[in-house]
Design a protein around this motif. Structure first.
Motif, PDB file in Angstrom:
ATOM      1  N   MET A 150       7.509   5.692  10.995  1.00 19.18           N
ATOM      2  CA  MET A 150       7.224   5.199  12.336  1.00 19.18           C
ATOM      3  C   MET A 150       6.357   3.923  12.029  1.00 19.18           C
ATOM      4  N   MET A 151       5.624   4.024  11.090  1.00 20.15           N
ATOM      5  CA  MET A 151       4.361   2.766  10.983  1.00 20.15           C
ATOM      6  C   MET A 151       5.091   1.938   9.696  1.00 20.15           C
ATOM      7  N   HIS A 152       6.337   1.925   9.401  1.00 18.07           N
ATOM      8  CA  HIS A 152       7.025   1.168   8.351  1.00 18.07           C
ATOM      9  C   HIS A 152       6.801  -0.307   8.848  1.00 18.07           C
ATOM     10  N   PRO A 153       6.181  -1.291   8.109  1.00 19.81           N
ATOM     11  CA  PRO A 153       5.958  -2.655   8.650  1.00 19.81           C
ATOM     12  C   PRO A 153       7.223  -3.540   9.238  1.00 19.81           C
TER      13      PRO A 153
ATOM     14  N   LYS B  75      10.670  -1.871   9.491  1.00 16.45           N
ATOM     15  CA  LYS B  75      11.649  -0.818  10.135  1.00 16.45           C
ATOM     16  C   LYS B  75      11.236   0.126  11.055  1.00 16.45           C
ATOM     17  N   GLY B  76       9.678   0.239  11.154  1.00 19.90           N
ATOM     18  CA  GLY B  76       9.245   1.349  11.954  1.00 19.90           C
ATOM     19  C   GLY B  76       9.275   1.223  13.202  1.00 19.90           C
ATOM     20  N   VAL B  77       9.319   2.303  14.105  1.00 20.39           N
ATOM     21  CA  VAL B  77       9.467   2.248  15.524  1.00 20.39           C
ATOM     22  C   VAL B  77       8.377   1.566  16.035  1.00 20.39           C
ATOM     23  N   ILE B  78       7.252   1.795  15.641  1.00 15.09           N
ATOM     24  CA  ILE B  78       6.075   1.309  16.220  1.00 15.09           C
ATOM     25  C   ILE B  78       6.021  -0.548  16.263  1.00 15.09           C
ATOM     26  N   ASN B  79       6.393  -0.779  15.021  1.00 17.70           N
ATOM     27  CA  ASN B  79       6.299  -2.441  15.027  1.00 17.70           C
ATOM     28  C   ASN B  79       7.524  -2.895  15.638  1.00 17.70           C
ATOM     29  N   THR B  80       8.920  -2.307  15.849  1.00 17.23           N
ATOM     30  CA  THR B  80       9.760  -2.702  16.547  1.00 17.23           C
ATOM     31  C   THR B  80       9.734  -2.892  17.916  1.00 17.23           C
ATOM     32  N   ILE B  81       8.898  -1.958  18.610  1.00 18.02           N
ATOM     33  CA  ILE B  81       8.537  -2.082  19.934  1.00 18.02           C
ATOM     34  C   ILE B  81       7.558  -3.017  20.119  1.00 18.02           C
TER      35      ILE B  81
ATOM     36  N   GLY C 259       3.723  -6.643  14.490  1.00 18.07           N
ATOM     37  CA  GLY C 259       2.760  -5.505  14.245  1.00 18.07           C
ATOM     38  C   GLY C 259       2.273  -5.604  12.637  1.00 18.07           C
ATOM     39  N   PRO C 260       1.018  -5.298  12.518  1.00 19.67           N
ATOM     40  CA  PRO C 260       0.605  -5.196  11.072  1.00 19.67           C
ATOM     41  C   PRO C 260       1.184  -3.989  10.245  1.00 19.67           C
ATOM     42  N   ASN C 261       0.999  -4.106   8.834  1.00 22.70           N
ATOM     43  CA  ASN C 261       1.368  -3.434   7.918  1.00 22.70           C
ATOM     44  C   ASN C 261       0.412  -1.943   7.748  1.00 22.70           C
ATOM     45  N   TRP C 262       0.647  -0.866   8.660  1.00 21.50           N
ATOM     46  CA  TRP C 262      -0.216  -0.025   9.346  1.00 21.50           C
ATOM     47  C   TRP C 262      -0.960   0.742   8.072  1.00 21.50           C
ATOM     48  N   LEU C 263       0.104   0.957   7.071  1.00 25.26           N
ATOM     49  CA  LEU C 263      -0.267   1.907   5.645  1.00 25.26           C
ATOM     50  C   LEU C 263      -0.474   0.933   4.436  1.00 25.26           C
ATOM     51  N   GLY C 264      -0.018  -0.118   4.429  1.00 21.99           N
ATOM     52  CA  GLY C 264      -0.103  -0.938   3.423  1.00 21.99           C
ATOM     53  C   GLY C 264      -1.134  -2.013   3.349  1.00 21.99           C
TER      54      GLY C 264
ATOM     55  N   SER D 299      -5.208   4.121  10.315  1.00 20.14           N
ATOM     56  CA  SER D 299      -3.965   4.397  11.116  1.00 20.14           C
ATOM     57  C   SER D 299      -3.774   5.985  10.626  1.00 20.14           C
ATOM     58  N   VAL D 300      -4.194   6.526   9.471  1.00 23.32           N
ATOM     59  CA  VAL D 300      -4.021   7.824   9.131  1.00 23.32           C
ATOM     60  C   VAL D 300      -5.075   8.593  10.187  1.00 23.32           C
ATOM     61  N   ALA D 301      -6.171   8.233  10.476  1.00 22.60           N
ATOM     62  CA  ALA D 301      -7.069   8.855  11.250  1.00 22.60           C
ATOM     63  C   ALA D 301      -6.516   8.865  12.914  1.00 22.60           C
ATOM     64  N   MET D 302      -5.839   7.808  13.283  1.00 22.92           N
ATOM     65  CA  MET D 302      -5.260   7.796  14.625  1.00 22.92           C
ATOM     66  C   MET D 302      -4.089   8.888  14.570  1.00 22.92           C
ATOM     67  N   THR D 303      -3.386   9.099  13.356  1.00 19.27           N
ATOM     68  CA  THR D 303      -2.496  10.243  13.412  1.00 19.27           C
ATOM     69  C   THR D 303      -2.826  11.518  13.474  1.00 19.27           C
ATOM     70  N   ASP D 304      -4.196  11.648  12.641  1.00 18.23           N
ATOM     71  CA  ASP D 304      -4.716  13.070  12.844  1.00 18.23           C
ATOM     72  C   ASP D 304      -5.243  13.235  14.384  1.00 18.23           C
TER      73      ASP D 304
END
Length: 288
Positions: free
Chosen positions: A123-126, A128-134, A142-147, A155-160
């Motif tokens: 979902m966090m793909h820079p 193709k991810g759903v978040i950046n698409t929205i 949208g930023p590169n959440w995990l890159g 980003s990982v903390a928010m998921t946790d």
């Protein structure tokens, strides 16, 4: 003799629990401390003293790992406490479909951590991810959440937090439901507002539940491995490496003694951080 046997009789029921606890906790813990001072494989071992600990402290990513572990643990703990309490107050108020909403909030806690990690990494793909698409639909890039090393750990903390807030909410709900209603009734008669009710009644009297959430979330954050490994593998670079992921990398590389020493250090680190905080927050609790 019979009297002594009668006195000892209740303790016989503890034997199965003691055997299970000793077999699966005490014995492995003692062996971990022993093997941390050895070079070992599945078939052989050699005592080498503190060499494993010295080598572990020479790891280039260790300083970053300590920092990331503390940042991750306190960020996730704070998020779960704040959101958990807010959701608990909302879900114990006079709203419709209360049970359904509670089930929805708790649902993420039932999911596999690995599955959640892979899902959110997708979902966090820079691009193709759903978040950046929205976000692109409303004109936001949208930023590169995990890159991006600057925001990957957050980003990982928010998921946790998303996954663990349900348990925190349930604990807070139990604490709020234990607060006698006549406190709120008395404040209402005196003309108190909802904010005053929260600040002077809900917040202080939910402290036992809050203490439980703080300790569980903090220890869980300090020990986290699976979510980080599923989402980033410790990257980019060492930006999301935690102590647990550093230990795993040593184990995967075949350095069993070194990784065991890392586990011992992780155990001591969690104890040194969590125990003083536990003593501090439990110094004084409000009695109902």
């Amino acid at each position: 003799m019979n009297k002594n046997m009668n006195n000892m009789y209740p303790y016989f029921f503890l034997i199965p629990a003691i055997l299970i606890y000793g077999t699966f906790f005490l014995v492995p813990t003692a062996l971990s401390f022993f093997y941390s001072f050895t070079w070992w494989t599945l078939t052989d071992w050699e005592f080498i003293g503190f060499d494993n600990f010295i080598q572990f402290f020479q790891e280039p990513s260790l300083r970053i790992g300590f920092r990331n572990t503390l940042v991750f643990a306190f960020t996730t703990m704070g998020g779960k406490v704040i959101l958990g309490l807010a959701l608990a107050v909302f879900l114990t108020s006079k709203i419709r479909n209360k049970d359904l909403l509670r089930s929805i909030v708790f649902f993420p806690a039932l999911l596999s951590t690995i599955a959640v990690g892979y899902t959110f990494s997708s979902m966090m793909h820079p691009t193709k991810g759903v978040i950046n698409t929205i976000l692109s639909f409303i004109g936001i890039t949208g930023p590169n959440w995990l890159g991006n090393p600057d925001i990957a750990l957050l980003s990982v903390a928010m998921t946790d937090i998303w996954k663990g807030v349900g348990i925190a909410t349930v604990i807070f709900i139990a604490g709020l439901m234990a607060i006698p209603t006549h406190y709120y009734e008395a404040l209402k008669i005196d003309g108190g507002s909802a904010l005053q009710a929260f600040w002077h009644i809900t917040l202080p009297l939910s402290r036992p539940a809050m203490n439980t959430v703080i300790i569980l979330a903090l220890i869980g954050g300090l020990r986290t491995f699976d979510l980080v490994w599923a989402m980033t593998g410790g990257g980019p670079g060492f930006s999301t490496d935690l102590l647990a992921s550093i230990v795993y990398k040593q184990y995967a590389a075949g350095f069993f003694g070194l990784s065991t020493a890392g586990n011992v250090l992780l155990f001591l680190f969690v104890a040194l951080v969590a125990f003083p905080i536990f003593k501090f927050i439990n110094r004084k609790e409000v009695d109902l």
